[in-house]
Design an enzyme around this catalytic site. Sequence first.
Site, PDB file in Angstrom:
ATOM      1  N   MET A 110       0.842  -1.184   0.000  1.00 37.20           N
ATOM      2  CA  MET A 110       0.000   0.000   0.000  1.00 37.20           C
ATOM      3  C   MET A 110       0.875   1.232   0.000  1.00 37.20           C
ATOM      4  SD  MET A 110      -1.310  -0.130   3.952  1.00 37.20           S
ATOM      5  CE  MET A 110      -1.847  -1.835   3.701  1.00 37.20           C
ATOM      6  N   SER A 111       0.262   2.352  -0.334  1.00 35.81           N
ATOM      7  CA  SER A 111       0.957   3.630  -0.244  1.00 35.81           C
ATOM      8  C   SER A 111       0.632   4.262   1.096  1.00 35.81           C
ATOM      9  CB  SER A 111       0.509   4.558  -1.380  1.00 35.81           C
ATOM     10  OG  SER A 111       1.085   5.836  -1.243  1.00 35.81           O
ATOM     11  N   THR A 112       1.643   4.790   1.766  1.00 30.04           N
ATOM     12  CA  THR A 112       1.452   5.407   3.075  1.00 30.04           C
ATOM     13  C   THR A 112       0.492   6.582   2.986  1.00 30.04           C
ATOM     14  OG1 THR A 112       3.690   4.777   3.666  1.00 30.04           O
ATOM     15  CG2 THR A 112       2.676   6.491   4.989  1.00 30.04           C
TER      16      THR A 112
END
Length: 418
Positions: A110-112
């Site tokens: 995932m992207s932060t």
Amino acid sequence: MPSDPHQATSRRRADMVDRLATDGVLTDALLRDALLRLPREVLLPHAYVRVSGPGADPIDWRLLDGSHPEDRQEWLDLIHSDESILLQRDGEPLDSLCRGPVTGGHMTSMSTYTPGTVEALQVMRLGPGQRYLELGSGPGVSLALAAVLAGPDLTTGVERDAHMVAFAQRNLDRLGVGVRVIEGNALDGHQGRAPYDRIHSGIGVPCVPTAWVEQLAPDGRLLTTLATRTPSWPGQLLVTRTPTGTVEAVLTGRPRGYRPMLGYQWLSALGHRARVKADPGTARPTRLAPPPDDAHGFWLAAAYLAPGLVRDFQADTMTIVAPEDDSWAVAGPGDGTVRTHGPRDVWAELEDAHARWEQAGCPETYRVDLSDDTGIQHATSGPGPKALTWTLPQLTTVASQLPCPRSPASRTADRCHP
């Protein structure tokens, strides 16, 4: 909304940046400019949305395809929000995903969330000409921002998943920012381009890998999440190396942190939620009112001084569970009592930890000693007999980092939907 799609996405970025600045998250002018310049939609061309509620197994998802007219508005809202962007289930290839409903699997990349990315880059004080290493780089949003700040060919990412490496490198190349993504174990850093002026870990670790410290240049800064066994009480560790080579490390409690490294198992209160609701336990007086959520220095210490506890934030009143000991405590609501259940007196341990924290002066930060030749790392609130001290778990106690196999449910339910 502008009819030109490029104007539309530019407007979304500007609104996102304005929101971050208004909320006090974004204060650095150079980073503000980098956020405005970076077309994040190139790096985040799709996103999973969870449809199932907590505890569902298998989980129902919906994949948004940013290029599809029916998904575009929701996708744009999501990738410019303050939420993490879910990108990959069970290490799947990322070049032929199908939009629409999908059942099964768990997120492996995932992207932060954007405020976390902004905070990390500002804490590290990344500037022009500095070598930057991102560990667990995922889709490369932090990498791209770092490349805009530092300049081309100075930024390196290390990512364990080959599919994500190829996906991120392809998208980063489209941006032309001069970034290299290396397939490898983030715990090893990347010796080939060391030393680095700035090192950032996008994964939580129980202690600091020796390789990270060794690859940090003089005047360098290293930032990571110290993962505890509860997702409720993480710590942020800032390691600095002085011009003369001395290493200093300061640990601060935080409300949120990065997900832990593969093989590190978080505790969960979910399996006990129904039982706690049915039988909160036996009431007794308590000398400890429920500590406030923002007493991060206390909660971080409690993760080590009273290990094996996790908080259920979905409960009506403060509920702390020791899932491995089948024990829990339900505080309040504000009547000077607490209800406890099980062989372990969870609340008595928190009472003791809080009393020790107060005697130590209610510390919000702790020093971590990384100089022990045996590799053992110790945290302390300061000198004196009343100081809080503990030893960090060693990496060798964590399960081997093996890729998660795809579940049968996810293999049988993957279908393309028009």
